[in-house]
Each structure stands twice: as C-alpha cells, then as structure tokens.
Design a protein around this motif. Structure first.
Motif, PDB file in Angstrom:
ATOM      1  N   LYS A 445       0.824  -1.195   0.000  1.00 44.86           N
ATOM      2  CA  LYS A 445       0.000   0.000   0.000  1.00 44.86           C
ATOM      3  C   LYS A 445       0.864   1.253   0.000  1.00 44.86           C
ATOM      4  CE  LYS A 445      -4.058  -1.679   2.569  1.00 44.86           C
ATOM      5  NZ  LYS A 445      -4.869  -1.486   3.792  1.00 44.86           N
ATOM      6  N   VAL A 446       0.273   2.322  -0.511  1.00 43.19           N
ATOM      7  CA  VAL A 446       0.830   3.654  -0.352  1.00 43.19           C
ATOM      8  C   VAL A 446      -0.230   4.488   0.345  1.00 43.19           C
ATOM      9  CG1 VAL A 446       1.727   5.699  -1.510  1.00 43.19           C
ATOM     10  CG2 VAL A 446       2.252   3.428  -2.421  1.00 43.19           C
ATOM     11  N   LEU A 447       0.149   5.128   1.450  1.00 42.53           N
ATOM     12  CA  LEU A 447      -0.775   5.930   2.240  1.00 42.53           C
ATOM     13  C   LEU A 447      -0.456   7.405   2.030  1.00 42.53           C
ATOM     14  CD1 LEU A 447      -0.603   3.934   5.614  1.00 42.53           C
ATOM     15  CD2 LEU A 447      -2.083   3.529   3.651  1.00 42.53           C
ATOM     16  N   GLY A 448      -1.499   8.206   1.792  1.00 43.72           N
ATOM     17  CA  GLY A 448      -1.326   9.639   1.593  1.00 43.72           C
ATOM     18  C   GLY A 448      -1.934  10.415   2.736  1.00 43.72           C
ATOM     19  N   PHE A 449      -1.121  11.227   3.438  1.00 41.27           N
ATOM     20  CA  PHE A 449      -1.576  12.025   4.578  1.00 41.27           C
ATOM     21  C   PHE A 449      -1.636  13.500   4.179  1.00 41.27           C
ATOM     22  CE2 PHE A 449       0.472   8.243   6.181  1.00 41.27           C
ATOM     23  CZ  PHE A 449      -0.403   7.803   7.165  1.00 41.27           C
TER      24      PHE A 449
END
Length: 451
Positions: A445-449
């Motif tokens: 996964k890639v998480l964007g904050f």
C-alpha cells in the motif's frame, strides 16, 4: 486495464473503497520485443503544493498481490510510484491514477530514474527476461544485453523518447559508469578512465548535445570510482575517488557542460562518501558523529551552483544531535535521560532556530521516517502497545497529536538514522508512506496524509 499484478485500487480513507477505472486510453505496445501497458494522462492534476503539516489519512492506494519493491518520488502534481515492473503516477490530493507505464512480463526487471524536477521519467528494462538466450545471459558478462530506455513526460505520461540501451549486468545493480543519469537537460553519461569524460545526450533521440573531457585532475593519477551524479536544474555534481586517495567534486552546467566549480581534498571538507540533493542544495555524506548507536553523516551543505558552503551542523551542542538534513535546514533531536520521547528543532543553515517541537515523539530512531515540514515535524513511529502511528509535532509549542493509520501498517526501519529513500516523502498535496505489511504476497500500500 491489464497489469502484471492481479489488481490495483485506491480508497478514500474512512469513506469507501473504489476500484481503479482507467481514465484515459490504455494501449499495449511492443518495445524491443517486450510488451508494455501504457496509459497517458486524461484530465488534469490537482493544484497543490507540499503541505505545511498533516492532520488525516487522505487516501490509500493498493497493489494487491504485488511482491516487488516500491519507492516513491515527487512529481510536479503528485507522486510517482516506482515498482519492479514499471511506474504509476498518482495525483497527490486524491490518490487517483493519472498515467502509467508497466512492463507486461513480470520476469523483466525495470529500473527508474527521475531528475529532481520530476519533469521527465526514465524507465529502463532489458528486451528479454533474465535466463532467456541472448548475449551475456549464459555466463559471458562482457557481452551486453540489449534493452530500452523509454522517456516519459512527468506531467502527461506521454512518451517523448525511446532509446536503445545495453546492460552489462543486473540492471538493478549497475552504477555510474554503466548507466546514464536523467537530468532536465537530457541524459548525462560518464565516459572512460583515466580522468573521465562527460557528455549530455538528448533524451528524445539520443544525439550528443555536448561533451567535456578530463573532468578530474586526480593529482596525476586516475579515477578509481565515481558516484551517480547529484542532479539539480542548474547544476550536475559528480563525485570521484582517485587512485591517489583524494576525493574530488566537480559541478557542471547541464546546458553546456561548463565547469561551475570543483573541490578536492584528502580528509578535508570537500571529501565525502557520497553526495545527495536535498531540495535545491547539495549535502555531503562525510561519515559524521553518532549517538544511540546511530550515525549522522550529512553535516555539510553546499550551494550546487557556486560550491559555497551554506550550512555546517558541526558544534550543534547542548545535547542536540543532527538527525537529518532537509532543504530548509538541519533537523536536530534530543532525548532527555530516561525519557521515551524525542524532541526536535529545525535549525536554519545559518545556525538560527526556526522551529522547536520539544519532547513530542516516541521513537527509537530519531532520523528515520521523519520529515520537517513548514509548520510541523511529521514522524512515523511504532510505539509498541500504541501501535503504528504518524506523530505530528507543530513547531514553537503547538500541542502534538497523532494521525491514525491502519493497524497492520509496517515499514522497513533502518538500523541507524539513514532515511530509507522513497519510503516516506513529502510531495505536492500529501506526505506519502509506503506500507509493506502485505509485502509477503498479499500486496503493498501507499498511504497519503494531508491537511
């Protein structure tokens, strides 16, 4: 869209899961005998800058079943995912796919190179999978393996160049002498010994734009090794180790090859183990001092165009230790005796403190998975019983807080303070984190904050 991994999806955090639907025309093409899936931009990027802080998990992007490596690089409008079989560009604000270029044969390794501006993306791969009968694959390492360098526009994903390459070994292990370096001006190549030449090629048709001979002096000796250059819009910095135990740095103008400055020394300030671009500045890796069994190395920062020293972290003092170098200053950290939390200060390169976030973040690795933004320091930390989290500590006394992340989130923590390249980065719109919790076959996964 056909992919070499089972499926891709992105999700708006806490709202709904949305399966990825191709937004533009997707074509399967043959490049040198290898089939690729190519999707150009159809629409517009969100208008966003790098955030000053973060407050929520804005989106998730998942590659189910993917088992290869994954890193991220900033693009003008978002983030490039660098995967073992190709690249995918995501909008920083929404996490939606903008364009992609993926090699269909999962046995064909891919390498990606991106200049600091993100205006160009170079994708390199052999024309045949390892083990297939071709020159150099049956034990003859001297014979090159034919391959391609496909050059893509970093904004639109349009193919602007398709160049022939020859690989003399494992594409993932090749160094500065083996492969050219992507720059905004073209493809830079280092030539042969003894003192190395340099030349710039057009990344559209491969024609030679300029050439310069004898980049280094080496005190009458020859060059033993050279690093991949540090690339800036207005400078190209090459580091070499001479047979005379002297290290030299040479900066070239990417437009015409003119030497902007050069430094040399044995144990003096110009000597460095490597060079790295940090924003618009050049950081020298010099071995540095350590604490808590960790090491900080990038204590000296130069202007890459003039060679002027603009920052030196030596003598930080008062129990503050450099943790990481950013384009806006040195991030220093301090842990009180017996305390579990680490406090941070951001010190400008002139030595002035531009922000303090004291005793805010619980962590055993102060210099890893940490980013100094304009309004806060942001740190991924696994606090044991508390689980994984992104901790946000505003500068100048603001109340620190945590941003929840999925409970399974896992990262590859390094043994020292070295930040893993491409695993936790600030890009237009968000701060992105690569989650490896499913890396054993379940996906990544890639998480964007975002704010």
């Amino acid at each position: 869209m056909t992919r070499s991994w089972p499926s891709l999806r992105w999700a708006s955090a806490g709202v709904a899961v949305v399966f990825l639907v191709p937004l533009g025309a997707c074509s399967v093409l043959g490049f040198g005998g290898v089939s690729v899936s190519h999707q150009e931009l159809d629409g517009e990027w969100s208008d966003a800058a790098v955030p000053g802080t973060v407050s929520e998990l804005a989106w998730e992007w998942t590659a189910e079943g993917y088992t290869g490596d994954l890193g991220v690089t900033a693009l003008p409008g978002g983030v490039l995912l660098r995967m073992s079989h190709g690249v995918v560009a995501l909008d920083g604000v929404t996490g939606e796919e903008q364009w992609s270029f993926v090699v269909q044969d999962e046995d064909v390794p891919v390498r990606t190179d991106v200049p600091s501006s993100g205006e160009r993306v170079h994708v390199l791969y052999p024309e045949e999978a390892p083990g297939e009968e071709s020159g150099g694959t049956d034990g003859d390492d001297s014979a090159g393996v034919p391959g391609r360098r496909v050059v893509l526009d970093g904004v639109t994903g349009e193919i602007v160049g398709d160049l022939e390459e020859e690989f003399t070994g494992d594409i993932e292990e090749l160094g500065a002498f083996d492969l050219g370096t992507a720059t905004d001006a073209g493809l830079f190549e280092l030539g042969s010994e003894p003192l190395l030449s340099g030349r710039m090629l057009s990344d559209e048709d491969g024609s030679e734009l300029w050439r310069t001979e004898d980049l280094f002096t080496c005190d009458g000796g020859s060059v033993d090794r050279a690093d991949r250059p540090a690339v800036f819009p207005e400078a190209l910095v090459v580091r070499a180790e001479c047979g005379t135990d002297v290290t030299e740095l040479v900066a070239l103008d990417p437009e015409d090859g003119e030497v902007l400055w050069n430094l040399e020394g044995a144990g003096a300030r110009p000597s460095a183990d490597s060079v790295r671009a940090v924003g618009d500045l050049l950081a020298l890796d010099q071995g540095g001092d350590g604490y808590w069994g960790e090491e900080f190395a990038e204590a000296v920062v130069l202007d890459p165009v003039t060679g002027e020293v603009v920052g030196d972290a030596a003598g930080t003092g008062e129990d503050w230790y450099p943790a990481r170098t950013f384009g806006n200053g040195f991030l220093v950290s301090r842990r009180e005796s017996g305390a579990d939390a680490v406090g941070y200060e951001l010190r400008r390169f002139d030595g002035q403190v531009s922000g303090t976030a004291a005793q805010a973040v619980e962590t055993s690795s102060p210099g890893a998975y940490v980013i100094a933004l304009e309004d806060a320091v942001v740190k991924f930390a696994d606090s044991g019983d508390g689980g994984p989290m992104v901790s946000v500590a505003p500068w100048d006394g603001g109340e620190p807080f945590d941003v929840d992340v999925p409970e399974s989130t896992d990262v590859a923590l390094p043994s020292g303070t070295r930040q893993p390249e491409g695993r936790f980065e600030a890009v237009p719109g968000v701060v992105v984190l690569v989650d490896l919790s499913g890396a054993e076959g379940e996906g990544v996964k890639v998480l964007g904050f975002g704010e």
